[in-house]
Design a protein around this motif. Sequence first.
Motif, PDB file in Angstrom:
ATOM      1  N   ALA A   1     -19.116 111.662  16.399  1.00 31.97           N
ATOM      2  CA  ALA A   1     -20.056 111.834  17.515  1.00 31.97           C
ATOM      3  C   ALA A   1     -19.358 111.843  18.875  1.00 31.97           C
ATOM      4  CB  ALA A   1     -21.098 110.713  17.491  1.00 31.97           C
TER       5      ALA A   1
ATOM      6  N   ILE B   1     -26.283  98.276  17.415  1.00 29.27           N
ATOM      7  CA  ILE B   1     -26.042  99.388  18.346  1.00 29.27           C
ATOM      8  C   ILE B   1     -27.376  99.932  18.866  1.00 29.27           C
ATOM      9  CG2 ILE B   1     -25.289 101.807  18.387  1.00 29.27           C
ATOM     10  CD1 ILE B   1     -22.892 100.921  16.618  1.00 29.27           C
TER      11      ILE B   1
ATOM     12  N   LEU C   1     -28.243 116.131  31.824  1.00 24.87           N
ATOM     13  CA  LEU C   1     -27.466 114.925  31.560  1.00 24.87           C
ATOM     14  C   LEU C   1     -27.762 114.413  30.152  1.00 24.87           C
ATOM     15  CD1 LEU C   1     -25.549 112.727  32.544  1.00 24.87           C
ATOM     16  CD2 LEU C   1     -27.514 111.503  33.450  1.00 24.87           C
ATOM     17  N   GLN C   2     -26.955 114.889  29.211  1.00 23.35           N
ATOM     18  CA  GLN C   2     -27.110 114.455  27.832  1.00 23.35           C
ATOM     19  C   GLN C   2     -25.818 114.739  27.076  1.00 23.35           C
ATOM     20  OE1 GLN C   2     -27.958 112.382  25.662  1.00 23.35           O
ATOM     21  NE2 GLN C   2     -30.167 112.667  25.887  1.00 23.35           N
ATOM     22  N   THR C   3     -25.628 114.073  25.924  1.00 25.21           N
ATOM     23  CA  THR C   3     -24.486 114.357  25.072  1.00 25.21           C
ATOM     24  C   THR C   3     -24.938 115.342  23.996  1.00 25.21           C
ATOM     25  OG1 THR C   3     -22.979 113.406  23.436  1.00 25.21           O
ATOM     26  CG2 THR C   3     -24.965 112.122  23.896  1.00 25.21           C
TER      27      THR C   3
ATOM     28  N   GLN D   1     -33.631 100.293  27.883  1.00 22.88           N
ATOM     29  CA  GLN D   1     -34.723 101.212  28.201  1.00 22.88           C
ATOM     30  C   GLN D   1     -35.838 100.441  28.924  1.00 22.88           C
ATOM     31  OE1 GLN D   1     -34.141 104.530  27.533  1.00 22.88           O
ATOM     32  NE2 GLN D   1     -32.199 103.765  26.730  1.00 22.88           N
TER      33      GLN D   1
ATOM     34  N   ALA E   1     -21.121 105.094  30.079  1.00 23.49           N
ATOM     35  CA  ALA E   1     -22.326 104.747  29.309  1.00 23.49           C
ATOM     36  C   ALA E   1     -22.421 105.483  27.982  1.00 23.49           C
ATOM     37  CB  ALA E   1     -23.572 105.027  30.144  1.00 23.49           C
TER      38      ALA E   1
ATOM     39  N   LEU F   1     -29.552 109.249  27.954  1.00 23.19           N
ATOM     40  CA  LEU F   1     -28.189 109.433  27.434  1.00 23.19           C
ATOM     41  C   LEU F   1     -27.748 108.200  26.636  1.00 23.19           C
ATOM     42  CD1 LEU F   1     -25.525 111.092  27.409  1.00 23.19           C
ATOM     43  CD2 LEU F   1     -24.891 109.887  29.495  1.00 23.19           C
ATOM     44  N   ILE F   2     -28.065 107.024  27.134  1.00 19.55           N
ATOM     45  CA  ILE F   2     -27.741 105.778  26.425  1.00 19.55           C
ATOM     46  C   ILE F   2     -28.461 105.750  25.075  1.00 19.55           C
ATOM     47  CG2 ILE F   2     -28.234 103.290  26.502  1.00 19.55           C
ATOM     48  CD1 ILE F   2     -27.533 103.406  29.531  1.00 19.55           C
ATOM     49  N   GLN F   3     -29.738 106.098  25.095  1.00 18.24           N
ATOM     50  CA  GLN F   3     -30.537 106.109  23.869  1.00 18.24           C
ATOM     51  C   GLN F   3     -29.959 107.086  22.840  1.00 18.24           C
ATOM     52  OE1 GLN F   3     -33.543 104.098  23.372  1.00 18.24           O
ATOM     53  NE2 GLN F   3     -32.809 104.684  21.370  1.00 18.24           N
ATOM     54  N   GLU F   4     -29.608 108.272  23.300  1.00 15.79           N
ATOM     55  CA  GLU F   4     -29.116 109.315  22.388  1.00 15.79           C
ATOM     56  C   GLU F   4     -27.747 108.949  21.810  1.00 15.79           C
ATOM     57  OE1 GLU F   4     -30.551 111.903  21.170  1.00 15.79           O
ATOM     58  OE2 GLU F   4     -28.859 113.039  20.341  1.00 15.79           O
ATOM     59  N   THR F   5     -26.903 108.312  22.629  1.00 15.32           N
ATOM     60  CA  THR F   5     -25.569 107.910  22.169  1.00 15.32           C
ATOM     61  C   THR F   5     -25.675 106.934  20.996  1.00 15.32           C
ATOM     62  OG1 THR F   5     -24.738 108.221  24.417  1.00 15.32           O
ATOM     63  CG2 THR F   5     -23.359 106.930  22.933  1.00 15.32           C
ATOM     64  N   ALA F   6     -26.611 105.989  21.097  1.00 13.26           N
ATOM     65  CA  ALA F   6     -26.834 105.024  20.009  1.00 13.26           C
ATOM     66  C   ALA F   6     -27.532 105.685  18.822  1.00 13.26           C
ATOM     67  CB  ALA F   6     -27.655 103.844  20.519  1.00 13.26           C
TER      68      ALA F   6
ATOM     69  N   ALA G   1     -28.953  99.614  22.957  1.00 11.94           N
ATOM     70  CA  ALA G   1     -29.423 100.751  23.767  1.00 11.94           C
ATOM     71  C   ALA G   1     -30.919 100.646  24.060  1.00 11.94           C
ATOM     72  CB  ALA G   1     -29.121 102.066  23.049  1.00 11.94           C
TER      73      ALA G   1
ATOM     74  N   LYS H   1     -27.337 108.809  17.793  1.00 12.27           N
ATOM     75  CA  LYS H   1     -26.418 109.687  17.042  1.00 12.27           C
ATOM     76  C   LYS H   1     -25.699 108.939  15.929  1.00 12.27           C
ATOM     77  CE  LYS H   1     -24.573 113.375  19.989  1.00 12.27           C
ATOM     78  NZ  LYS H   1     -23.305 113.915  20.531  1.00 12.27           N
ATOM     79  N   VAL H   2     -25.185 107.746  16.249  1.00 14.57           N
ATOM     80  CA  VAL H   2     -24.381 107.029  15.253  1.00 14.57           C
ATOM     81  C   VAL H   2     -25.233 106.319  14.207  1.00 14.57           C
ATOM     82  CG1 VAL H   2     -22.370 106.829  16.741  1.00 14.57           C
ATOM     83  CG2 VAL H   2     -24.033 104.942  16.659  1.00 14.57           C
TER      84      VAL H   2
ATOM     85  N   TYR I   1     -17.979 102.027  19.669  1.00 17.37           N
ATOM     86  CA  TYR I   1     -18.572 102.070  18.322  1.00 17.37           C
ATOM     87  C   TYR I   1     -17.475 102.419  17.307  1.00 17.37           C
ATOM     88  CZ  TYR I   1     -23.083 102.919  20.822  1.00 17.37           C
ATOM     89  OH  TYR I   1     -24.185 102.876  21.646  1.00 17.37           O
TER      90      TYR I   1
ATOM     91  N   ARG J   1     -25.123  99.071  12.654  1.00 15.44           N
ATOM     92  CA  ARG J   1     -25.992 100.107  13.237  1.00 15.44           C
ATOM     93  C   ARG J   1     -27.231  99.539  13.939  1.00 15.44           C
ATOM     94  NH1 ARG J   1     -24.332 104.551   8.893  1.00 15.44           N
ATOM     95  NH2 ARG J   1     -23.495 106.096  10.337  1.00 15.44           N
TER      96      ARG J   1
ATOM     97  N   ASN K   1     -19.353 105.119  22.953  1.00 17.99           N
ATOM     98  CA  ASN K   1     -19.166 105.652  21.602  1.00 17.99           C
ATOM     99  C   ASN K   1     -17.773 105.330  21.067  1.00 17.99           C
ATOM    100  OD1 ASN K   1     -20.411 107.509  19.430  1.00 17.99           O
ATOM    101  ND2 ASN K   1     -18.321 108.292  19.715  1.00 17.99           N
TER     102      ASN K   1
END
Lengths: 262, 262
Positions: free
Chosen positions: A213, B198, B111-113, B206, B169, A197-202, B202, A204-205, B177, B195, B174
């Motif tokens: 987003a 950001i 669990l994802q956006t 990982q 998170a 989720l952290i990876q995807e949030t970054a 993230a 996206k932007v 951001y 960018r 976001n």
Amino acid sequence: MNIAVLGAGNIAWHLSKALIHAGHPVKQIWNRTSEKAVALALEIGADSISTLNQIDTDIDLIIIAVSDEAIESVAKDLQLLPHQLLVHTSGSTALDVLLTYTQKAGVIYPLQTFSKAVQVDFSQIPIGIEAFDEGSTQALFNLAKTLSTKTYYINSQQRLVLHAAAVFACNFTNHFYSIAQELIQQSGLDFNLIRPLIQETAAKVQQVLPQEAQTGPAKRNDQLTIQKHLDLLKTNPAWKLLYEQISQDIVKMYSKDTSSLK
Amino acid sequence: MNIAVLGAGNIAWHLSKALIHAGHPVKQIWNRTSEKAVALALEIGADSISTLNQIDTDIDLIIIAVSDEAIESVAKDLQLLPHQLLVHTSGSTALDVLLTYTQKAGVIYPLQTFSKAVQVDFSQIPIGIEAFDEGSTQALFNLAKTLSTKTYYINSQQRLVLHAAAVFACNFTNHFYSIAQELIQQSGLDFNLIRPLIQETAAKVQQVLPQEAQTGPAKRNDQLTIQKHLDLLKTNPAWKLLYEQISQDIVKMYSKDTSSLK
């Protein structure tokens, strides 16, 4: 352009290596704690010096990469020669600080979060350049372009704003990852659960602007969910307060948008 | 296992596609606004239905993927058959909400956006599973494992904590951001500048835990820089207040660490 780097912290470490990698002779390293200067000098094949008056006369560029509050005291102790260009690397320090000591002054601001343990691809790091005179500006741009594909002219006021923005986008963001970590671990779960989720949030932007987003209960003004989370956070009043205030700020930002779309 | 999906929002959209992709027959789509049901049904080759009593008797799994506050009213309107397993996909809604209507009840929480415009790799999305009885738990795990390599048993209380952690998170992150975006654009700079920062913030977590990755003025308790940023933010009292409180929280977290290391 022969270079001396003053400092051996995270930025000095990564910048020195990037300079060497791009073929620039980083010849001398100084640091207040000399063991750290020795370690960095050894790593990149430079000489370490223990006092600032040991800077060679053939050094053309002196890079101050120390903590913000130490920049001025380092500049004051230098015996600069007329051909030497003096720069610092700080986001929150104006160029002015150096102008008391020389007009051949500038700033190289690499906008990234640096930890010694983590490798970064310097070519993708935006570098903000500022200098007092035209010739120094050009010299710093020429240098920066050998390090990164992303170079910008950024004046002192803009750089301070950018640095504050970076605190929100990086330092505060990482603190929120830490809050998530504590909440998750306290309930017996694994932090790996939230890494994607952290990876995807970054991610996206990288494609869209953050305001496009935004998701979550506050964006939807879902007071039922917000209240459940606030109840959960009541054992940590500081986090509960942050949750309330940020949610209000999000509600404000997007309810404004809606009314302007009507 | 024949499936009906109730809802046509972001989660319904991505989950339906992932189910079809994994070879599961998603046969019926219902949504309160029937145009959206028609659009999703068309996209995945299912039938759209306009009322909840049109759910076929050969449907084995009914997935409620509507907004949290609508889950119970949808469950209430269903005429469930004894073989039908009923699940919802909400992070902040307990399993209990469904138990009034059937004991063959569970939760599938990806669990994802999700935004319709952005593709996600479902195989990397952690899926939290919960169900009332053993058989349903096993059936949902079997299903989830065809969608993702990351499946976890997560009870209602843990799921609520995880959801609150995800708000910090992802949603709050976001929003920060967005604050960075506004500050940067107001000073005439380009959002592209920030960018890479950001992305790197993230990427770091990982590999390591966030508390090891923390950087910035508050981590160093650099009050000089903090004060410069606060001065800059005084035209936006809400952001200034957030800056102060989060900085204090970071100082507290890391000064505690230092004393425990002594």
